[in-house]
Design a protein around this motif. Sequence first.
Motif, mmCIF file in Angstrom:
data_model
loop_
_atom_site.group_PDB
_atom_site.id
_atom_site.type_symbol
_atom_site.label_atom_id
_atom_site.label_comp_id
_atom_site.label_asym_id
_atom_site.label_seq_id
_atom_site.Cartn_x
_atom_site.Cartn_y
_atom_site.Cartn_z
ATOM 1 N N ALA A 187 13.868 42.459 31.804
ATOM 2 C CA ALA A 187 13.868 43.681 32.602
ATOM 3 C C ALA A 187 12.879 43.634 33.757
ATOM 4 O O ALA A 187 13.111 44.233 34.815
ATOM 5 C CB ALA A 187 13.571 44.884 31.715
ATOM 6 N N TYR A 188 11.773 42.896 33.570
ATOM 7 C CA TYR A 188 10.713 42.874 34.570
ATOM 8 C C TYR A 188 10.765 41.680 35.519
ATOM 9 O O TYR A 188 10.074 41.678 36.543
ATOM 10 C CB TYR A 188 9.340 42.909 33.890
ATOM 11 N N ASN A 189 11.567 40.658 35.207
ATOM 12 C CA ASN A 189 11.493 39.425 35.980
ATOM 13 C C ASN A 189 12.790 38.960 36.640
ATOM 14 O O ASN A 189 12.766 38.015 37.435
ATOM 15 C CB ASN A 189 10.974 38.297 35.080
ATOM 16 N N PHE A 190 13.909 39.613 36.345
ATOM 17 C CA PHE A 190 15.179 39.185 36.914
ATOM 18 C C PHE A 190 15.707 40.200 37.927
ATOM 19 O O PHE A 190 15.768 41.392 37.635
ATOM 20 C CB PHE A 190 16.235 39.010 35.808
ATOM 21 N N ASP A 191 16.099 39.705 39.097
ATOM 22 C CA ASP A 191 16.836 40.554 40.030
ATOM 23 C C ASP A 191 18.228 40.791 39.445
ATOM 24 O O ASP A 191 18.653 40.079 38.525
ATOM 25 C CB ASP A 191 16.963 39.880 41.395
ATOM 26 N N TYR A 192 18.942 41.759 39.981
ATOM 27 C CA TYR A 192 20.273 42.028 39.432
ATOM 28 C C TYR A 192 21.228 42.517 40.506
ATOM 29 O O TYR A 192 20.809 42.883 41.616
ATOM 30 C CB TYR A 192 20.189 43.030 38.280
ATOM 31 N N VAL A 193 22.508 42.506 40.186
ATOM 32 C CA VAL A 193 23.540 42.979 41.108
ATOM 33 C C VAL A 193 24.464 43.947 40.380
ATOM 34 O O VAL A 193 24.483 44.002 39.148
ATOM 35 C CB VAL A 193 24.383 41.814 41.680
ATOM 36 N N THR A 194 25.209 44.706 41.166
ATOM 37 C CA THR A 194 26.258 45.589 40.621
ATOM 38 C C THR A 194 27.586 45.029 41.105
ATOM 39 O O THR A 194 28.030 45.328 42.216
ATOM 40 C CB THR A 194 26.060 47.038 41.100
ATOM 41 N N PHE A 195 28.217 44.197 40.282
ATOM 42 C CA PHE A 195 29.417 43.477 40.694
ATOM 43 C C PHE A 195 30.566 44.402 41.097
ATOM 44 O O PHE A 195 31.405 44.034 41.908
ATOM 45 C CB PHE A 195 29.888 42.549 39.586
ATOM 46 N N SER A 196 30.606 45.595 40.529
ATOM 47 C CA SER A 196 31.764 46.465 40.777
ATOM 48 C C SER A 196 31.706 47.222 42.094
ATOM 49 O O SER A 196 32.632 47.973 42.408
ATOM 50 C CB SER A 196 31.942 47.453 39.616
ATOM 51 N N GLY A 197 30.621 47.048 42.865
ATOM 52 C CA GLY A 197 30.617 47.711 44.157
ATOM 53 C C GLY A 197 29.264 47.800 44.824
ATOM 54 O O GLY A 197 28.264 47.255 44.336
ATOM 55 N N THR A 198 29.247 48.506 45.934
ATOM 56 C CA THR A 198 28.006 48.768 46.656
ATOM 57 C C THR A 198 27.609 50.226 46.432
ATOM 58 O O THR A 198 28.471 51.109 46.321
ATOM 59 C CB THR A 198 28.179 48.504 48.165
ATOM 60 N N LEU A 213 36.140 44.481 41.301
ATOM 61 C CA LEU A 213 35.718 43.547 40.261
ATOM 62 C C LEU A 213 35.294 44.297 39.003
ATOM 63 O O LEU A 213 34.792 45.421 39.074
ATOM 64 C CB LEU A 213 34.556 42.676 40.737
ATOM 65 N N LEU A 214 35.482 43.640 37.868
ATOM 66 C CA LEU A 214 35.060 44.186 36.580
ATOM 67 C C LEU A 214 34.227 43.137 35.864
ATOM 68 O O LEU A 214 34.594 41.961 35.828
ATOM 69 C CB LEU A 214 36.288 44.537 35.732
ATOM 70 N N THR A 215 33.091 43.549 35.311
ATOM 71 C CA THR A 215 32.221 42.634 34.570
ATOM 72 C C THR A 215 32.507 42.730 33.083
ATOM 73 O O THR A 215 32.416 43.804 32.495
ATOM 74 C CB THR A 215 30.736 42.969 34.820
ATOM 75 N N ILE A 216 32.846 41.599 32.494
ATOM 76 C CA ILE A 216 33.042 41.506 31.054
ATOM 77 C C ILE A 216 31.909 40.673 30.482
ATOM 78 O O ILE A 216 31.739 39.501 30.829
ATOM 79 C CB ILE A 216 34.408 40.871 30.709
ATOM 80 N N ILE A 254 33.650 37.700 35.411
ATOM 81 C CA ILE A 254 33.941 38.643 36.481
ATOM 82 C C ILE A 254 35.400 38.460 36.881
ATOM 83 O O ILE A 254 35.801 37.369 37.321
ATOM 84 C CB ILE A 254 33.023 38.411 37.705
ATOM 85 N N ILE A 255 36.185 39.521 36.730
ATOM 86 C CA ILE A 255 37.622 39.440 36.976
ATOM 87 C C ILE A 255 38.060 40.525 37.957
ATOM 88 O O ILE A 255 37.377 41.545 38.122
ATOM 89 C CB ILE A 255 38.426 39.573 35.665
ATOM 90 N N PRO A 256 39.210 40.332 38.631
ATOM 91 C CA PRO A 256 39.692 41.338 39.580
ATOM 92 C C PRO A 256 40.485 42.440 38.885
ATOM 93 O O PRO A 256 41.208 42.181 37.916
ATOM 94 C CB PRO A 256 40.605 40.527 40.504
ATOM 95 N N ILE A 257 40.336 43.649 39.382
ATOM 96 C CA ILE A 257 41.157 44.770 38.909
ATOM 97 C C ILE A 257 41.661 45.528 40.129
ATOM 98 O O ILE A 257 41.093 45.422 41.218
ATOM 99 C CB ILE A 257 40.377 45.730 37.978
ATOM 100 N N ASP A 258 42.723 46.280 39.951
ATOM 101 C CA ASP A 258 43.300 47.065 41.035
ATOM 102 C C ASP A 258 43.114 48.542 40.700
ATOM 103 O O ASP A 258 43.873 49.121 39.921
ATOM 104 C CB ASP A 258 44.785 46.729 41.183
ATOM 105 N N ILE A 259 42.083 49.160 41.287
ATOM 106 C CA ILE A 259 41.774 50.546 40.928
ATOM 107 C C ILE A 259 42.765 51.537 41.532
ATOM 108 O O ILE A 259 42.657 52.742 41.282
ATOM 109 C CB ILE A 259 40.332 50.935 41.329
ATOM 110 N N ASP A 266 39.445 52.854 32.555
ATOM 111 C CA ASP A 266 40.692 52.549 31.852
ATOM 112 C C ASP A 266 40.931 51.044 31.804
ATOM 113 O O ASP A 266 41.390 50.506 30.791
ATOM 114 C CB ASP A 266 41.870 53.247 32.529
ATOM 115 N N PHE A 267 40.639 50.375 32.918
ATOM 116 C CA PHE A 267 40.756 48.923 32.928
ATOM 117 C C PHE A 267 39.806 48.305 31.904
ATOM 118 O O PHE A 267 40.176 47.386 31.173
ATOM 119 C CB PHE A 267 40.432 48.364 34.316
ATOM 120 N N PHE A 268 38.572 48.827 31.883
ATOM 121 C CA PHE A 268 37.590 48.260 30.959
ATOM 122 C C PHE A 268 38.060 48.386 29.513
ATOM 123 O O PHE A 268 37.959 47.439 28.729
ATOM 124 C CB PHE A 268 36.231 48.940 31.135
#
Length: 310
Positions: A187-198, A213-216, A254-259, A266-268
């Motif tokens: 939690a204190y040492n890793f940067d992170y991203v939000t794959f599903s969007g900005t 994108l959806l993170t599994i 990380i897989i593609p979904i069509d929202i 629902d996809f998740f």
Amino acid sequence: MEISRKAILYKTHYGLNIYSHVLRHYYPDETVLSLSGRVCKPAKNPFNENKFSLMVSVVDNCARHTDTENSIPDGDVFDFAKLHFKKEGQELHEMINNELHLHIGEERNFYGHKSIPETTEETQEVQKPRIRIPQCSYFKHPVSNIIPSKTINLTEVFNFIRGDSFAACTSTLRNIEDVKEARKYKAYNFDYVTFSGTFSKRNDKALLSHSGLLTIDIDHISNIDSLKDSLLQDQYFETELLFISPSGDGLKWIIPIDISKAKHQDFFKAVSNYIRQTYQLEVDQSGKDISRACFIPHDAAVYINPKYLQ
């Protein structure tokens, strides 16, 4: 409909999955290929008395092999597959397509997701679609920081993961035995991203644009290499990015979904049920959140869909 070499390489991580598939026929309970970047460590060669003489690497977006004892001629993945399947040309291509469940030229049918029609190399050259690289928000550590520092695309995340930026902290984390201490360190040492969007901040309500994108997240895997191969060959979903989690015993798929066809949640739920039924594995339920944080580890063998490297 002809099945082209290019279409097969596109679906099989430059052909590496074909080598793995063939080798697993001979060594079903072993790790058959160990990849570092685009070069594999010496592997057993079933055509050389099972000696560790097979060398596989990716050259010009095609997996190739040599044998250190020259027991088989140097060649590419199709030459190697020919030794096993005893077929060549279109017969070999069709065999690979069927054996590895590539579904080239077929439509997929999971929530309306379809594969891109693939025919001859000439047709593909004409069609060459413009690739949109998904974007996500990048956050500096610690995880309590919910304001993104920048927007980056999937290729940039790929380069971060395979680079050395997080190699030291990934190694340190995997040597921490206490679970609580490991969680705190991450939690204190890793940067992170939000794959599903900005996002303007890490909160589902602060979504600026969904990435498609959806993170599994699958934890506590007993055979990571085998599952990686299975996910890369999945009959319904293209893999956009696939890497080993910071802990070292899980995978981030990380897989593609069509929202436009269904909601993110629902996809998740549907994909979680699919993985449970298909792979007998449970998915981390935090993936249902659009703003789900995904820590960036070091993984030299991280996979990215080759379409983003063209």
